[in-house]
Design a protein around this motif. Structure first.
Motif, mmCIF file in Angstrom:
data_model
loop_
_atom_site.group_PDB
_atom_site.id
_atom_site.type_symbol
_atom_site.label_atom_id
_atom_site.label_comp_id
_atom_site.label_asym_id
_atom_site.label_seq_id
_atom_site.Cartn_x
_atom_site.Cartn_y
_atom_site.Cartn_z
ATOM 1 N N PRO A 72 0.812 -1.228 0.000
ATOM 2 C CA PRO A 72 0.000 0.000 0.000
ATOM 3 C C PRO A 72 0.842 1.275 0.000
ATOM 4 C CG PRO A 72 -0.095 -1.069 2.155
ATOM 5 C CD PRO A 72 0.594 -2.027 1.222
ATOM 6 N N LEU A 73 1.997 1.274 0.659
ATOM 7 C CA LEU A 73 2.837 2.470 0.697
ATOM 8 C C LEU A 73 3.365 2.827 -0.679
ATOM 9 C CD1 LEU A 73 4.270 4.675 2.326
ATOM 10 C CD2 LEU A 73 6.119 3.041 2.786
ATOM 11 N N GLY A 74 3.592 1.835 -1.513
ATOM 12 C CA GLY A 74 4.109 2.096 -2.848
ATOM 13 C C GLY A 74 3.171 2.911 -3.720
ATOM 14 N N ILE A 75 1.854 2.851 -3.438
ATOM 15 C CA ILE A 75 0.877 3.573 -4.266
ATOM 16 C C ILE A 75 1.022 5.085 -4.125
ATOM 17 C CG2 ILE A 75 -1.582 3.970 -4.698
ATOM 18 C CD1 ILE A 75 -2.077 1.049 -3.956
ATOM 19 N N PRO A 76 0.990 5.645 -2.896
ATOM 20 C CA PRO A 76 1.183 7.107 -2.805
ATOM 21 C C PRO A 76 2.551 7.568 -3.284
ATOM 22 C CG PRO A 76 1.145 6.110 -0.613
ATOM 23 C CD PRO A 76 0.679 5.070 -1.577
ATOM 24 N N VAL A 77 3.570 6.720 -3.101
ATOM 25 C CA VAL A 77 4.902 7.080 -3.597
ATOM 26 C C VAL A 77 4.886 7.165 -5.124
ATOM 27 C CG1 VAL A 77 7.326 6.399 -3.744
ATOM 28 C CG2 VAL A 77 6.084 6.096 -1.594
ATOM 29 N N ALA A 78 4.219 6.189 -5.770
ATOM 30 C CA ALA A 78 4.113 6.199 -7.233
ATOM 31 C C ALA A 78 3.331 7.416 -7.714
ATOM 32 C CB ALA A 78 3.436 4.916 -7.712
ATOM 33 N N LEU A 79 2.234 7.742 -7.026
ATOM 34 C CA LEU A 79 1.432 8.901 -7.418
ATOM 35 C C LEU A 79 2.219 10.194 -7.223
ATOM 36 C CD1 LEU A 79 -2.068 7.884 -5.982
ATOM 37 C CD2 LEU A 79 -1.261 7.756 -8.352
ATOM 38 N N ALA A 80 3.020 10.244 -6.163
ATOM 39 C CA ALA A 80 3.868 11.421 -5.952
ATOM 40 C C ALA A 80 4.906 11.528 -7.063
ATOM 41 C CB ALA A 80 4.556 11.332 -4.594
ATOM 42 N N ARG A 81 5.425 10.387 -7.474
ATOM 43 C CA ARG A 81 6.407 10.356 -8.571
ATOM 44 C C ARG A 81 5.798 10.855 -9.871
ATOM 45 N NH1 ARG A 81 9.283 10.446 -12.215
ATOM 46 N NH2 ARG A 81 10.981 9.050 -12.853
ATOM 47 N N LEU A 82 4.495 10.636 -10.059
ATOM 48 C CA LEU A 82 3.805 11.061 -11.276
ATOM 49 C C LEU A 82 3.167 12.440 -11.140
ATOM 50 C CD1 LEU A 82 2.034 7.673 -12.090
ATOM 51 C CD2 LEU A 82 3.897 8.721 -13.397
ATOM 52 N N SER A 83 3.285 13.038 -9.967
ATOM 53 C CA SER A 83 2.634 14.320 -9.710
ATOM 54 C C SER A 83 3.193 15.432 -10.601
ATOM 55 C CB SER A 83 2.820 14.694 -8.237
ATOM 56 O OG SER A 83 2.327 15.989 -7.983
ATOM 57 N N ARG A 84 2.325 16.384 -10.935
ATOM 58 C CA ARG A 84 2.761 17.556 -11.700
ATOM 59 C C ARG A 84 3.338 18.628 -10.789
ATOM 60 N NH1 ARG A 84 -2.360 18.281 -15.913
ATOM 61 N NH2 ARG A 84 -2.112 16.259 -16.988
ATOM 62 N N PHE A 85 3.162 18.437 -9.475
ATOM 63 C CA PHE A 85 3.740 19.362 -8.499
ATOM 64 C C PHE A 85 5.208 19.010 -8.341
ATOM 65 C CE2 PHE A 85 4.315 20.615 -3.893
ATOM 66 C CZ PHE A 85 4.334 21.978 -4.153
ATOM 67 N N LYS A 86 6.070 19.822 -8.910
ATOM 68 C CA LYS A 86 7.490 19.492 -9.057
ATOM 69 C C LYS A 86 8.193 19.140 -7.751
ATOM 70 C CE LYS A 86 10.402 18.990 -12.457
ATOM 71 N NZ LYS A 86 10.127 18.090 -13.592
ATOM 72 N N PRO A 87 8.026 19.920 -6.677
ATOM 73 C CA PRO A 87 8.723 19.549 -5.424
ATOM 74 C C PRO A 87 8.347 18.155 -4.922
ATOM 75 C CG PRO A 87 7.935 21.807 -5.306
ATOM 76 C CD PRO A 87 7.336 21.212 -6.542
ATOM 77 N N LEU A 88 7.060 17.808 -5.013
ATOM 78 C CA LEU A 88 6.609 16.490 -4.583
ATOM 79 C C LEU A 88 7.197 15.402 -5.481
ATOM 80 C CD1 LEU A 88 4.857 14.821 -2.677
ATOM 81 C CD2 LEU A 88 2.937 15.164 -4.264
ATOM 82 N N GLN A 89 7.225 15.672 -6.771
ATOM 83 C CA GLN A 89 7.786 14.702 -7.722
ATOM 84 C C GLN A 89 9.270 14.480 -7.451
ATOM 85 O OE1 GLN A 89 9.158 14.965 -12.233
ATOM 86 N NE2 GLN A 89 6.965 15.375 -12.045
ATOM 87 N N LEU A 90 9.993 15.570 -7.200
ATOM 88 C CA LEU A 90 11.431 15.457 -6.933
ATOM 89 C C LEU A 90 11.702 14.729 -5.626
ATOM 90 C CD1 LEU A 90 12.644 19.001 -8.060
ATOM 91 C CD2 LEU A 90 12.999 16.820 -9.244
ATOM 92 N N LEU A 91 10.861 14.965 -4.633
ATOM 93 C CA LEU A 91 11.012 14.278 -3.356
ATOM 94 C C LEU A 91 10.810 12.771 -3.515
ATOM 95 C CD1 LEU A 91 11.396 14.527 -0.286
ATOM 96 C CD2 LEU A 91 8.907 14.795 -0.085
ATOM 97 N N ALA A 92 9.787 12.399 -4.292
ATOM 98 C CA ALA A 92 9.528 10.974 -4.529
ATOM 99 C C ALA A 92 10.669 10.346 -5.327
ATOM 100 C CB ALA A 92 8.202 10.809 -5.278
ATOM 101 N N ARG A 93 11.163 11.070 -6.315
ATOM 102 C CA ARG A 93 12.278 10.552 -7.116
ATOM 103 C C ARG A 93 13.522 10.351 -6.260
ATOM 104 N NH1 ARG A 93 12.978 13.646 -12.783
ATOM 105 N NH2 ARG A 93 14.580 12.026 -12.942
ATOM 106 N N ALA A 94 13.776 11.294 -5.352
ATOM 107 C CA ALA A 94 14.940 11.181 -4.469
ATOM 108 C C ALA A 94 14.791 9.987 -3.530
ATOM 109 C CB ALA A 94 15.104 12.469 -3.666
#
Length: 217
Positions: A30-52
């Motif tokens: 279940p934790l992987g789902i919000p991480v994946a959605l954050a990775r796909l987010s258009r909100f750049k800081p959130l996307q970068l945080l997930a990528r890191a």
């Protein structure tokens, strides 16, 4: 020491390995789902945080992550370690590590869904949440199952890494028996346990995959 006694001791250690396996799946899937959605987010800081997060978790050894989670409370925050600290650190490290891998699998599955399906759902009046839950995720679940299966099977074997911080799972028990009995038999028995458990996991995943055959791309 006879083989039945060795097997009994290894089976007790295997129970700990099975707990690590089960708790890791319960937390990381279940934790992987919000991480994946954050990775796909258009909100750049959130996307970068997930990528890191994904980059660090996949780019550093799980064993090192266990040590970091185990010792950080003491060396960073001055929190005294307890008898449960090793177990807690083991489970937390396993969960966040596998959540990163599952997140990337989810991301690839979500991105494989044609854009037209989102547009069709919008025309039908579905909200974004309804579209994701009722249309996207059922298709994603089927597409990512083989990749998820590979990671789950790897997890069975990775439970042996828990010995690094002193969690008494099956591999650490086997090592102790080999040293005390001067025999390779404990390793052979533990290998059979790992193989048997993985074989059971393969059967379960195969049945799940067959049940999902009702849906065709």
């Amino acid at each position: 020491m006879d083989i039945s006694t060795m097997a009994g001791m290894l089976l007790e250690g295997f129970g700990v390995s099975a707990q690590v396996f089960a708790l890791t799946l319960l937390g990381s899937i279940p934790l992987g789902i919000p991480v994946a959605l954050a990775r796909l987010s258009r909100f750049k800081p959130l996307q970068l945080l997930a990528r890191a997060f994904i980059s660090v978790m996949r780019g550093t050894p799980l064993m090192l992550q266990m040590f970091a989670v185990y010792f950080a409370p003491y060396y960073v925050f001055g929190i005294q370690l307890t008898t449960q600290s090793k177990w807690q650190a083991c489970i937390i490290a396993f969960i966040i590590n596998y959540a990163a891998y599952f997140a990337e699998i989810y991301r690839s599955g979500i991105q494989s869904i044609p854009r037209g399906q989102y547009e069709a759902a919008e025309v039908l009046g579905y909200s974004r949440v309804q579209t994701f839950a009722r249309i996207v995720m059922p298709q994603v679940a089927k597409r990512i199952l083989p990749a998820m299966g590979n990671e789950i099977i790897t997890l069975v074997k990775d439970t042996s890494l828990a010995f690094a911080i002193g969690v008494a799972e099956m591999f650490s028990t086997a090592k102790a028996l080999v040293a005390s009995q001067r025999s390779m038999m404990p390793f052979a028995i533990s290998a059979l346990f790992y193989w048997g458990f993985n074989f059971l996991v393969e059967i379960i995943l195969g049945r799940i995959e067959k049940k999902m055959d009702y849906y065709h791309d």
